[in-house]
Each structure stands twice: as structure tokens, then as C-alpha cells.
Write a protein that holds these residues in place. Sequence first.
Motif, PDB file in Angstrom:
ATOM      1  N   VAL A   1      -0.777 -19.222 -47.494  1.00  0.00           N
ATOM      2  CA  VAL A   1      -1.271 -18.001 -46.562  1.00  0.00           C
ATOM      3  C   VAL A   1       0.104 -17.218 -45.956  1.00  0.00           C
ATOM      4  O   VAL A   1       0.461 -15.967 -46.615  1.00  0.00           O
ATOM      5  N   ALA A   2       0.936 -18.006 -45.552  1.00  0.00           N
ATOM      6  CA  ALA A   2       2.079 -17.454 -44.865  1.00  0.00           C
ATOM      7  C   ALA A   2       3.052 -16.834 -45.939  1.00  0.00           C
ATOM      8  O   ALA A   2       3.409 -15.571 -45.965  1.00  0.00           O
ATOM      9  N   ALA A   3       3.324 -17.713 -47.115  1.00  0.00           N
ATOM     10  CA  ALA A   3       4.265 -17.241 -48.155  1.00  0.00           C
ATOM     11  C   ALA A   3       3.581 -15.969 -48.786  1.00  0.00           C
ATOM     12  O   ALA A   3       3.993 -14.941 -49.100  1.00  0.00           O
ATOM     13  N   TYR A   4       2.175 -16.114 -48.963  1.00  0.00           N
ATOM     14  CA  TYR A   4       1.624 -15.289 -49.995  1.00  0.00           C
ATOM     15  C   TYR A   4       1.503 -14.028 -49.261  1.00  0.00           C
ATOM     16  O   TYR A   4       1.818 -12.767 -49.944  1.00  0.00           O
ATOM     17  N   GLU A   5       1.168 -13.680 -47.915  1.00  0.00           N
ATOM     18  CA  GLU A   5       0.962 -12.357 -47.271  1.00  0.00           C
ATOM     19  C   GLU A   5       2.288 -12.038 -46.990  1.00  0.00           C
ATOM     20  O   GLU A   5       2.638 -10.566 -47.278  1.00  0.00           O
ATOM     21  N   ALA A   6       3.517 -12.827 -46.671  1.00  0.00           N
ATOM     22  CA  ALA A   6       4.611 -12.086 -46.270  1.00  0.00           C
ATOM     23  C   ALA A   6       5.374 -11.530 -47.657  1.00  0.00           C
ATOM     24  O   ALA A   6       6.151 -10.609 -47.501  1.00  0.00           O
ATOM     25  N   LEU A   7       4.874 -12.118 -48.798  1.00  0.00           N
ATOM     26  CA  LEU A   7       5.545 -11.292 -50.037  1.00  0.00           C
ATOM     27  C   LEU A   7       4.540 -10.390 -50.554  1.00  0.00           C
ATOM     28  O   LEU A   7       4.665  -9.992 -51.686  1.00  0.00           O
ATOM     29  N   GLY A   8       3.627  -9.816 -49.907  1.00  0.00           N
ATOM     30  CA  GLY A   8       2.873  -8.734 -50.239  1.00  0.00           C
ATOM     31  C   GLY A   8       1.917  -8.950 -51.049  1.00  0.00           C
ATOM     32  O   GLY A   8       0.887  -8.058 -51.368  1.00  0.00           O
ATOM     33  N   GLY A   9       1.028 -10.376 -51.027  1.00  0.00           N
ATOM     34  CA  GLY A   9      -0.189 -10.419 -51.599  1.00  0.00           C
ATOM     35  C   GLY A   9      -1.102 -10.056 -50.911  1.00  0.00           C
ATOM     36  O   GLY A   9      -1.142  -9.948 -49.620  1.00  0.00           O
ATOM     37  N   THR A  10      -2.315  -9.502 -51.773  1.00  0.00           N
ATOM     38  CA  THR A  10      -3.392  -8.948 -51.200  1.00  0.00           C
ATOM     39  C   THR A  10      -4.836  -9.492 -51.593  1.00  0.00           C
ATOM     40  O   THR A  10      -5.858  -9.044 -50.946  1.00  0.00           O
ATOM     41  N   ASP A  11      -4.828 -10.225 -52.459  1.00  0.00           N
ATOM     42  CA  ASP A  11      -6.108 -11.046 -52.987  1.00  0.00           C
ATOM     43  C   ASP A  11      -6.236 -12.256 -52.062  1.00  0.00           C
ATOM     44  O   ASP A  11      -5.955 -13.025 -52.257  1.00  0.00           O
ATOM     45  N   ASP A  12      -7.153 -11.803 -50.864  1.00  0.00           N
ATOM     46  CA  ASP A  12      -7.259 -12.982 -49.792  1.00  0.00           C
ATOM     47  C   ASP A  12      -8.088 -14.055 -50.351  1.00  0.00           C
ATOM     48  O   ASP A  12      -7.957 -15.273 -50.002  1.00  0.00           O
ATOM     49  N   GLU A  13      -8.865 -13.817 -51.433  1.00  0.00           N
ATOM     50  CA  GLU A  13      -9.961 -14.572 -51.900  1.00  0.00           C
ATOM     51  C   GLU A  13      -9.117 -15.853 -52.797  1.00  0.00           C
ATOM     52  O   GLU A  13      -9.309 -16.921 -52.667  1.00  0.00           O
ATOM     53  N   ALA A  14      -8.209 -14.958 -53.482  1.00  0.00           N
ATOM     54  CA  ALA A  14      -7.540 -15.978 -54.409  1.00  0.00           C
ATOM     55  C   ALA A  14      -6.648 -16.899 -53.654  1.00  0.00           C
ATOM     56  O   ALA A  14      -6.475 -17.994 -53.888  1.00  0.00           O
ATOM     57  N   CYS A  15      -6.118 -16.268 -52.784  1.00  0.00           N
ATOM     58  CA  CYS A  15      -5.133 -17.193 -51.693  1.00  0.00           C
ATOM     59  C   CYS A  15      -5.760 -18.176 -50.922  1.00  0.00           C
ATOM     60  O   CYS A  15      -5.225 -19.265 -50.992  1.00  0.00           O
ATOM     61  N   ALA A  16      -6.914 -17.842 -50.407  1.00  0.00           N
ATOM     62  CA  ALA A  16      -7.961 -18.769 -49.821  1.00  0.00           C
ATOM     63  C   ALA A  16      -8.324 -20.052 -50.791  1.00  0.00           C
ATOM     64  O   ALA A  16      -8.268 -21.184 -50.555  1.00  0.00           O
ATOM     65  N   LEU A  17      -8.662 -19.620 -52.223  1.00  0.00           N
ATOM     66  CA  LEU A  17      -8.774 -20.610 -53.111  1.00  0.00           C
ATOM     67  C   LEU A  17      -7.486 -21.638 -53.193  1.00  0.00           C
ATOM     68  O   LEU A  17      -7.842 -23.035 -53.297  1.00  0.00           O
ATOM     69  N   VAL A  18      -6.313 -21.181 -53.266  1.00  0.00           N
ATOM     70  CA  VAL A  18      -5.088 -22.146 -53.292  1.00  0.00           C
ATOM     71  C   VAL A  18      -4.973 -22.803 -52.283  1.00  0.00           C
ATOM     72  O   VAL A  18      -4.625 -24.012 -52.181  1.00  0.00           O
ATOM     73  N   GLY A  19      -5.175 -22.486 -50.995  1.00  0.00           N
ATOM     74  CA  GLY A  19      -5.167 -22.942 -49.779  1.00  0.00           C
ATOM     75  C   GLY A  19      -6.172 -24.125 -49.684  1.00  0.00           C
ATOM     76  O   GLY A  19      -5.813 -25.176 -49.225  1.00  0.00           O
ATOM     77  N   ALA A  20      -7.445 -23.757 -50.246  1.00  0.00           N
ATOM     78  CA  ALA A  20      -8.295 -25.053 -50.075  1.00  0.00           C
ATOM     79  C   ALA A  20      -8.057 -25.956 -51.027  1.00  0.00           C
ATOM     80  O   ALA A  20      -8.260 -27.052 -50.645  1.00  0.00           O
ATOM     81  N   ALA A  21      -7.393 -25.723 -52.077  1.00  0.00           N
ATOM     82  CA  ALA A  21      -6.979 -26.600 -53.092  1.00  0.00           C
ATOM     83  C   ALA A  21      -6.017 -27.757 -52.559  1.00  0.00           C
ATOM     84  O   ALA A  21      -6.112 -28.895 -52.398  1.00  0.00           O
ATOM     85  N   PHE A  22      -4.909 -27.101 -51.628  1.00  0.00           N
ATOM     86  CA  PHE A  22      -4.177 -28.010 -50.953  1.00  0.00           C
ATOM     87  C   PHE A  22      -4.719 -28.750 -49.851  1.00  0.00           C
ATOM     88  O   PHE A  22      -4.392 -29.876 -49.657  1.00  0.00           O
ATOM     89  N   GLU A  23      -5.680 -28.012 -49.177  1.00  0.00           N
ATOM     90  CA  GLU A  23      -6.348 -28.962 -48.381  1.00  0.00           C
ATOM     91  C   GLU A  23      -7.007 -30.103 -48.679  1.00  0.00           C
ATOM     92  O   GLU A  23      -7.193 -31.144 -48.162  1.00  0.00           O
ATOM     93  N   LEU A  24      -7.644 -29.910 -49.901  1.00  0.00           N
ATOM     94  CA  LEU A  24      -8.511 -30.778 -50.537  1.00  0.00           C
ATOM     95  C   LEU A  24      -7.554 -32.015 -51.106  1.00  0.00           C
ATOM     96  O   LEU A  24      -7.979 -33.253 -50.941  1.00  0.00           O
TER      97      LEU A  24
END
Lengths: 342, 342
Positions: free
Chosen positions: B48-71
Amino acid sequence: MLVDRVLADFFAAAKRRATALGPRYVDLWDVLERNSVGGKRFRPRMVVAAYEALGGTDDEACALVGAAFELLHTALIVHDDVIDRDFSRRGIPNVSGSYRDTATTAGIASPAAEHRGMSAALIAGDLALAGASRLLLGVTCAEDVRFGLLELLDEAIFASAGGELLDVELALAREVPSVQEVLDMERAKTAVYSFEAPLMAGALLAGAERPLIDALESFGREVGIAYQIVDDLLGVFGSEADTGKTTLGDLREGKRTVLIAEAATTGEWFAIRPFIGKSDLTEAEAEHVRGRLVSCGARAQAERLVDEHAARALAVLDGDIVPADLRVILRPVVDTVLERDR
Amino acid sequence: MLVDRVLADFFAAAKRRATALGPRYVDLWDVLERNSVGGKRFRPRMVVAAYEALGGTDDEACALVGAAFELLHTALIVHDDVIDRDFSRRGIPNVSGSYRDTATTAGIASPAAEHRGMSAALIAGDLALAGASRLLLGVTCAEDVRFGLLELLDEAIFASAGGELLDVELALAREVPSVQEVLDMERAKTAVYSFEAPLMAGALLAGAERPLIDALESFGREVGIAYQIVDDLLGVFGSEADTGKTTLGDLREGKRTVLIAEAATTGEWFAIRPFIGKSDLTEAEAEHVRGRLVSCGARAQAERLVDEHAARALAVLDGDIVPADLRVILRPVVDTVLERDR
């Protein structure tokens, strides 16, 4: 077979990559590779059969999909051996066995050496599992097809893991499971990833429509279940020369098979039960158990079930959906399953 | 955090799917879910830190990627606990512990109960590993981005598995490894999947170019290595209240840490060695070891290494490539790593 070259390339690339972490990691990949060669390439054959019969012509893509299912197979047997605490497969040291043996040679005592073996096998299985996905990333195909292939792989892992869990749990439960419970477990543990998913994947890659893919799922399920019941029969009544496995193994570990589940519903169970799971079962005792499994009708009932599921598989082939070219290729699959038994 | 909802949805869907195989399989998913909640969600935070700081706005997509690394994190710790034969984590039964305990309650004796626990954990880890890929399939993004994300996940698994293998092998080797060997192992085992890959994935999803993604790899590596050395320091010199872990554990298991590798190069090693891997080490003996690790200079050297890697991480941030918005967000990550120690 092209899939052999694809797998050789995969392992060569993995070993190049592993070099960054030093020779120990390259060794693990070597051992994993040795555990993935020499098989009958059964799952790739299913992929290729469906793909070619449906007019697919990209052999490279098809081989990558086949190799992915072969690596999944490797992952599952490597982890299954950890769960069963087996250190060899068909008389040859498996991953755990190789790592245990080199530790023993280096003077490490037995519990630590065995633990090293199981640890290496756990890690190797994870790598094979991830490798299956990776191979699918290399397939040249439309993105929706790749998506479908990755979903089929996921479905196969989901089912196999559930089947493996049920296998562990049924073996520990006090009561013998029902025949239906055993069949559900065996279907999930083996039929899905060995028959259903590879056939569906080959068809999907060839551009088949949904009804045909669903028909292959049904065919795969029925032939896969028949295959597993035959396996249960061979595990007790087979010839060691043919199967390469002792016919005492299943009885000694008290494996929950269709035969046992059938026998437990009969009046002769009291005479069979004491020998199921007896770790020092003798050949004479096994012969007694075999006689009882016949006289109580469990063997005949298991054979009836094989015929029933084989007939259902053939009925799917003979329906309107499976094209003639594919029917001609899949019918011998059923015959082969039946012939293992007779 | 949105990633919590994504993971809750993932587990709910898995349990619905598992129902087809009966309540036992649903239970496994329940236990796995319990083992994936309550963490600090450290890896998703990096994404999330990298995504948001670089201007990403699709929170859902970002959360899915984050969840993948959590799993992926869940998969790795569940399998790591099998390798370490641990039945609890932070005082709470882990997957092996839960399955062992319910077996014990049901009257199953200890070796079989423990084996059931490890078997369930092996299967659960496989499912978490496959789940990480599955979550990436749900991300709405361009296909080349999804491809890149799946490759990063694969890279993380490849590195972690190699690191885990080296950890097993270094612990068994007669000679104490060099500091560099320990650092390579720790980087592979933890830094790649905890720092490098999540940061790179967030940046990739946000549409970052190659030089920035490479810079985040370097930043992640340096801060990740610093983090691991701090972990080694806390494992011996930390306060149990802060870390939730006993400061006898690492010494008792003879863990190959940077501290130990440093100490082994000094003249005081003869007075330290007898206590490393002593499974019944007392607090008084540990206090003696701590004193020697200080007097021989190993502690100071390890602290110097932390500072050195932290400085390199900051140097990456201060270069021309990382934009100011991201620099502001990542600088505190370095501070947090350093503060754990002081």
C-alpha cells in the motif's frame, strides 16, 4: 515426449537461478528433478490427448500445460510422502530419503537426519507447487485461456489438499468411514488432479466450449474414481511384480479403502478388523484377510463399483457432446484402467 | 484495513467451496484463517505504501495484492513451524498445535496426535501458498501487470524456499557459517518476501517504470537485512515483554545468527560455543553468553551492520530515482527498524 524437454528446461533454469544462493540450493533442485523424472507422465498424456483430439496444434503450449500438471503431481507425492513418513518410493529414495541418507553418511544421528529429510521434502514440494503455476505463465495463449488454466490448477490443488486432509482424518477416526466417504476422499485426492483437470485443461487450450469441458470433467471423475477403486483392489489382491508395491502395505497401515469400508458393513468384519492397521501383519494373516474380504463380498462389491463408474465414463463418451476423434482416444483410457485389475 | 476485508472474503469463499468435501475441510480453513489474522499486516502495508505514494487509486486491486503477500507470509510461517516442530506461535496454538490438541482431547496418544498436527499444517500451508496466486488472479489490471505480479510472487517463493533450506542446512553443519552466509540466508528467507517483493508489487501496480522498481528492490533488500540483524539482536538481548519471545530460544536451538557468526571469528568463541544449542540452557548461562557476546565485540559488530544496511537503504531513498512522496513514506520504515533495537 516434448513434456520431458519442457521439464528439463524448467529445472535447468531453476538451477541457474538457484546458483545465486549457493550449491546447497542447486542440490535441492537436483534431487527434486530426479523425483520428477521416470514417471509415466500420465497427467501430461491426458492434457495432450484432449488437446490433439480437439485439433490443437501448438505442441509447445500443450507441453507446458502438461508439464505443469506433472509438477503438481510431483509436489503432491513429495508432500504425501512427508505425511506418510515414507523415505522411498518404488524402492528408490525420495526427497526425504535422499536428504536423510546424506545426513546419515555425514554422521548425523537418526532423528535429526530424518527430520532434515522431511524438511527438505517440505520445501521441495512447495517449489514444485509454485513451479506448476510458473509453467502456466509461459504458455502462449489468450489471456482468458491462461486465466482458465490457472483456475483449473487452483481447483486441482484445492481438491487434492482436501482429499489429503480427509485421508489423514479418516485414518485416525475410530469408526470405519462409509464407502461414499472413501469415494469422495479418493476422488478429491487423486481423480481431480490426475484426470479431470488435465483433460479440461487440454480442451480449454484447444478452444473447446463449456459443455464439452463439463463433459470431460464428468468423464474424468468417473474414470478417476474407477482407477482409485482398482488401486484399492491391487493394494491387497495385486501382484507385487506388476504394481511394484507390497500387498501388505495398505493392510498394515490400516488404510481406509473401498474394500475396508465395504467389509465393515458386513457380518465378517469382526474377523477382519483385528488385522487392519496391524503393523507387523504376516503374509499368512494377510492371506486370511484376503479370504474374508472375498467371502464377505467386499471384493465383488468393489469390482461392481469399478464397472459401474467405468460404464458411466463410457456413457459420457457415447453422449452427444464428445466428438468422435476424442472418443476414440479416451475409450482406451477406460480399458487401461479396467485391465490393471483383470 | 481493506486487506482484512479481502482476506475475510477469501476465507469465506474457500469455506463455501470446502463444504462440498464436508465439515472436516471447512474446519481446516477455519484454523488457517485464525492463523492469518491478528498479524501486523506488515507486507500489505509495504504494498500500500508504494502504491499510494506513486499515485495509485484502485484500493481494491491494491488490497488484493497486499492480501496475496499476507497469505504467502501465512504459508511460510505455517511451514516454518512444521520444520521447527513448533506447536505454538506467540503463545497461541498454531495450525499444528490446534490439530494436535483436538486429537489429544479425543484420546489419541502423543506421537500420532503430533503427527496429525504436522500433517494438517503441511496441507494448510500448501493451501495458503496456492491462495496467494489465486488472489492475484482477482486483481483488475492490465495483463502484463498481472504477469509481473505473478512473477514477483514466484520470485518471493523461490527465494524464501532457498533461505529456509539454507537455514536448515546451516544449523546442521558442523562449522559455524560466515557472517556473509548468514546474511545471504536471512535475506533470502525473509527480506525478499517481506520487503523487496511487496514494495516492487505496489510500484508495479501503480505503473512505475523499471528503474524505480529496481530501486525499491535495493531499498527493500537493505532495510530487510537490517531488520533481520535487529531480529538476531533482539533474540538474545531483547526484552521478552517487547518481543513476546523468550531470549533463551535462539541460544537453545543453536540458531545460526549474525551474532553467532561474528562471535565464532573471535578468540572468545571457546567460552561461548559450549552453550550454543544447549537445549536446557539456564538464564544464568544465557547471561554469561550475553556478556561474552558483548566483550568479544559481536554485539557491536552486529549493530554496526544494522547501521550500515540502514544507511544504504536511506541512500537509495535519497538518490535521484525515488520520488519525494514515496521517500517521505519509506523513511519511517527505516526508523522503525532501527528503533526496535534501541
